[in-house]
Motif scaffolding. Sequence first.
Motif, PDB file in Angstrom:
ATOM      1  N   CYS A  44       5.284   7.207  10.354  1.00  0.00           N
ATOM      2  CA  CYS A  44       5.377   9.284   9.849  1.00  0.00           C
ATOM      3  C   CYS A  44       6.597   9.779  11.449  1.00  0.00           C
ATOM      4  O   CYS A  44       7.729  10.294  10.606  1.00  0.00           O
ATOM      5  CB  CYS A  44       4.375   9.942  10.567  1.00  0.00           C
ATOM      6  SG  CYS A  44       2.600   9.776   8.746  1.00  0.00           S
ATOM      7  N   ASP A  45       6.791   9.525  12.261  1.00  0.00           N
ATOM      8  CA  ASP A  45       7.982  10.247  13.102  1.00  0.00           C
ATOM      9  C   ASP A  45       9.522   9.430  12.791  1.00  0.00           C
ATOM     10  O   ASP A  45      10.315  10.139  12.504  1.00  0.00           O
ATOM     11  CB  ASP A  45       7.442   9.245  14.780  1.00  0.00           C
ATOM     12  CG  ASP A  45       7.086  10.254  15.683  1.00  0.00           C
ATOM     13  OD1 ASP A  45       6.344  11.559  15.247  1.00  0.00           O
ATOM     14  OD2 ASP A  45       6.611   9.916  16.623  1.00  0.00           O
ATOM     15  N   ALA A  66      10.059  11.452   9.279  1.00  0.00           N
ATOM     16  CA  ALA A  66      10.314  13.111   9.798  1.00  0.00           C
ATOM     17  C   ALA A  66      11.444  13.325  10.440  1.00  0.00           C
ATOM     18  O   ALA A  66      12.223  13.564  10.906  1.00  0.00           O
ATOM     19  CB  ALA A  66       8.892  13.715  10.209  1.00  0.00           C
ATOM     20  N   GLY A 114      14.655  14.979   9.029  1.00  0.00           N
ATOM     21  CA  GLY A 114      14.569  16.405   8.998  1.00  0.00           C
ATOM     22  C   GLY A 114      14.265  16.072   6.838  1.00  0.00           C
ATOM     23  O   GLY A 114      14.173  17.522   6.363  1.00  0.00           O
ATOM     24  N   LYS A 115      14.290  15.019   6.331  1.00  0.00           N
ATOM     25  CA  LYS A 115      13.854  14.587   4.810  1.00  0.00           C
ATOM     26  C   LYS A 115      13.046  14.108   4.413  1.00  0.00           C
ATOM     27  O   LYS A 115      13.111  12.686   5.052  1.00  0.00           O
ATOM     28  CB  LYS A 115      15.380  13.991   3.997  1.00  0.00           C
ATOM     29  CG  LYS A 115      16.585  15.679   4.335  1.00  0.00           C
ATOM     30  CD  LYS A 115      17.273  14.534   4.068  1.00  0.00           C
ATOM     31  CE  LYS A 115      19.119  15.756   4.560  1.00  0.00           C
ATOM     32  NZ  LYS A 115      20.328  15.157   4.286  1.00  0.00           N
ATOM     33  N   LEU A 116      12.019  14.750   3.673  1.00  0.00           N
ATOM     34  CA  LEU A 116      11.224  13.121   3.394  1.00  0.00           C
ATOM     35  C   LEU A 116      11.126  12.787   1.774  1.00  0.00           C
ATOM     36  O   LEU A 116      11.000  13.043   0.877  1.00  0.00           O
ATOM     37  CB  LEU A 116       9.476  13.724   3.940  1.00  0.00           C
ATOM     38  CG  LEU A 116       9.332  13.510   4.747  1.00  0.00           C
ATOM     39  CD1 LEU A 116       7.884  13.986   5.316  1.00  0.00           C
ATOM     40  CD2 LEU A 116       9.212  11.682   5.485  1.00  0.00           C
ATOM     41  N   GLU A 172      -0.145  13.371  10.554  1.00  0.00           N
ATOM     42  CA  GLU A 172       1.051  13.762   9.826  1.00  0.00           C
ATOM     43  C   GLU A 172       2.108  15.077   9.950  1.00  0.00           C
ATOM     44  O   GLU A 172       3.077  15.307  10.853  1.00  0.00           O
ATOM     45  CB  GLU A 172       0.612  13.728   8.126  1.00  0.00           C
ATOM     46  CG  GLU A 172       0.889  12.122   7.620  1.00  0.00           C
ATOM     47  CD  GLU A 172      -0.096  12.385   6.389  1.00  0.00           C
ATOM     48  OE1 GLU A 172      -0.536  13.384   5.591  1.00  0.00           O
ATOM     49  OE2 GLU A 172       0.031  11.237   6.036  1.00  0.00           O
ATOM     50  N   ARG A 173       0.745  16.109  10.928  1.00  0.00           N
ATOM     51  CA  ARG A 173       1.251  17.184  11.044  1.00  0.00           C
ATOM     52  C   ARG A 173       1.497  17.562  12.854  1.00  0.00           C
ATOM     53  O   ARG A 173       3.247  17.872  12.388  1.00  0.00           O
ATOM     54  CB  ARG A 173      -0.004  18.213  10.961  1.00  0.00           C
ATOM     55  CG  ARG A 173       0.061  19.797  11.864  1.00  0.00           C
ATOM     56  CD  ARG A 173       1.190  20.403  10.435  1.00  0.00           C
ATOM     57  NE  ARG A 173       0.955  21.545  10.919  1.00  0.00           N
ATOM     58  CZ  ARG A 173       3.111  22.197  11.383  1.00  0.00           C
ATOM     59  NH1 ARG A 173       3.778  21.319  11.096  1.00  0.00           N
ATOM     60  NH2 ARG A 173       2.910  22.664  12.016  1.00  0.00           N
ATOM     61  N   ARG A 195       5.216  16.124  12.187  1.00  0.00           N
ATOM     62  CA  ARG A 195       6.617  17.238  11.011  1.00  0.00           C
ATOM     63  C   ARG A 195       6.505  18.657  12.478  1.00  0.00           C
ATOM     64  O   ARG A 195       7.273  18.693  12.938  1.00  0.00           O
ATOM     65  CB  ARG A 195       5.323  18.080   9.450  1.00  0.00           C
ATOM     66  CG  ARG A 195       5.921  19.212   9.684  1.00  0.00           C
ATOM     67  CD  ARG A 195       5.286  19.417   8.297  1.00  0.00           C
ATOM     68  NE  ARG A 195       3.902  19.732   8.203  1.00  0.00           N
ATOM     69  CZ  ARG A 195       2.839  18.936   7.730  1.00  0.00           C
ATOM     70  NH1 ARG A 195       3.046  17.782   7.052  1.00  0.00           N
ATOM     71  NH2 ARG A 195       1.829  18.925   7.469  1.00  0.00           N
ATOM     72  N   HIS A 234       9.419  17.303  14.823  1.00  0.00           N
ATOM     73  CA  HIS A 234      10.220  16.966  14.221  1.00  0.00           C
ATOM     74  C   HIS A 234      11.030  18.130  13.372  1.00  0.00           C
ATOM     75  O   HIS A 234      12.348  17.689  12.536  1.00  0.00           O
ATOM     76  CB  HIS A 234      11.112  15.850  13.203  1.00  0.00           C
ATOM     77  CG  HIS A 234      10.559  14.713  13.903  1.00  0.00           C
ATOM     78  ND1 HIS A 234      11.495  14.169  14.901  1.00  0.00           N
ATOM     79  CD2 HIS A 234       9.117  13.849  13.976  1.00  0.00           C
ATOM     80  CE1 HIS A 234      10.870  12.933  14.990  1.00  0.00           C
ATOM     81  NE2 HIS A 234      10.042  12.579  15.360  1.00  0.00           N
ATOM     82  N   MET A 235      10.632  19.281  13.727  1.00  0.00           N
ATOM     83  CA  MET A 235      10.537  20.981  12.857  1.00  0.00           C
ATOM     84  C   MET A 235      12.333  21.009  13.510  1.00  0.00           C
ATOM     85  O   MET A 235      13.088  20.634  14.401  1.00  0.00           O
ATOM     86  CB  MET A 235       9.546  21.453  13.804  1.00  0.00           C
ATOM     87  CG  MET A 235       9.654  23.037  12.928  1.00  0.00           C
ATOM     88  SD  MET A 235       9.422  22.522  10.993  1.00  0.00           S
ATOM     89  CE  MET A 235       7.801  22.414  10.813  1.00  0.00           C
TER      90      MET A 235
END
Length: 140
Positions: free
Chosen positions: A95-96, A99, A102-104, A130-131, A134, A137-138
């Motif tokens: 997931c890291d 993310a 910045g694009k999934l 996942e949260r 996110r 990497h915001m």
Amino acid sequence: MSPLPQPLSPQDCLVALMISVSAADQEIRTAELVAIQALVNHLPIFAEYDADRIKTIAQTVFDLLEEEDGLDALFGLVCENLPDKLNETAYTIACDVAASDGKLSQAELRLLEEIRHELQIDRLHAAAIERGARARHMRL
């Protein structure tokens, strides 16, 4: 296909999953490569890992993904060589990497869903992982 680096270590499995997520959308971005390198350089699970193996593992993943059932073969190798106690770690770092730029893409999301299924990650735990990715990497 290049020869398989046998036996695959648990760390090799983690690297293979990170590489596969990065390659899922057919475009390996610099931010994803930097994230993989940073994770390998800083996470305790990689403390004794020979980072020179990343290139070999990456080539193995690329070769597998070119085959018709390559993703299934990759998951077979990972599930065979990754201890269950590292399943959430594997999903977290996947997931890291997804993310990190910045694009999934839809391809990355589908692959993450497949990884979650193959590693038997509970949906509630997956949502928390996942949260967290996110949030880490915001961007503004």
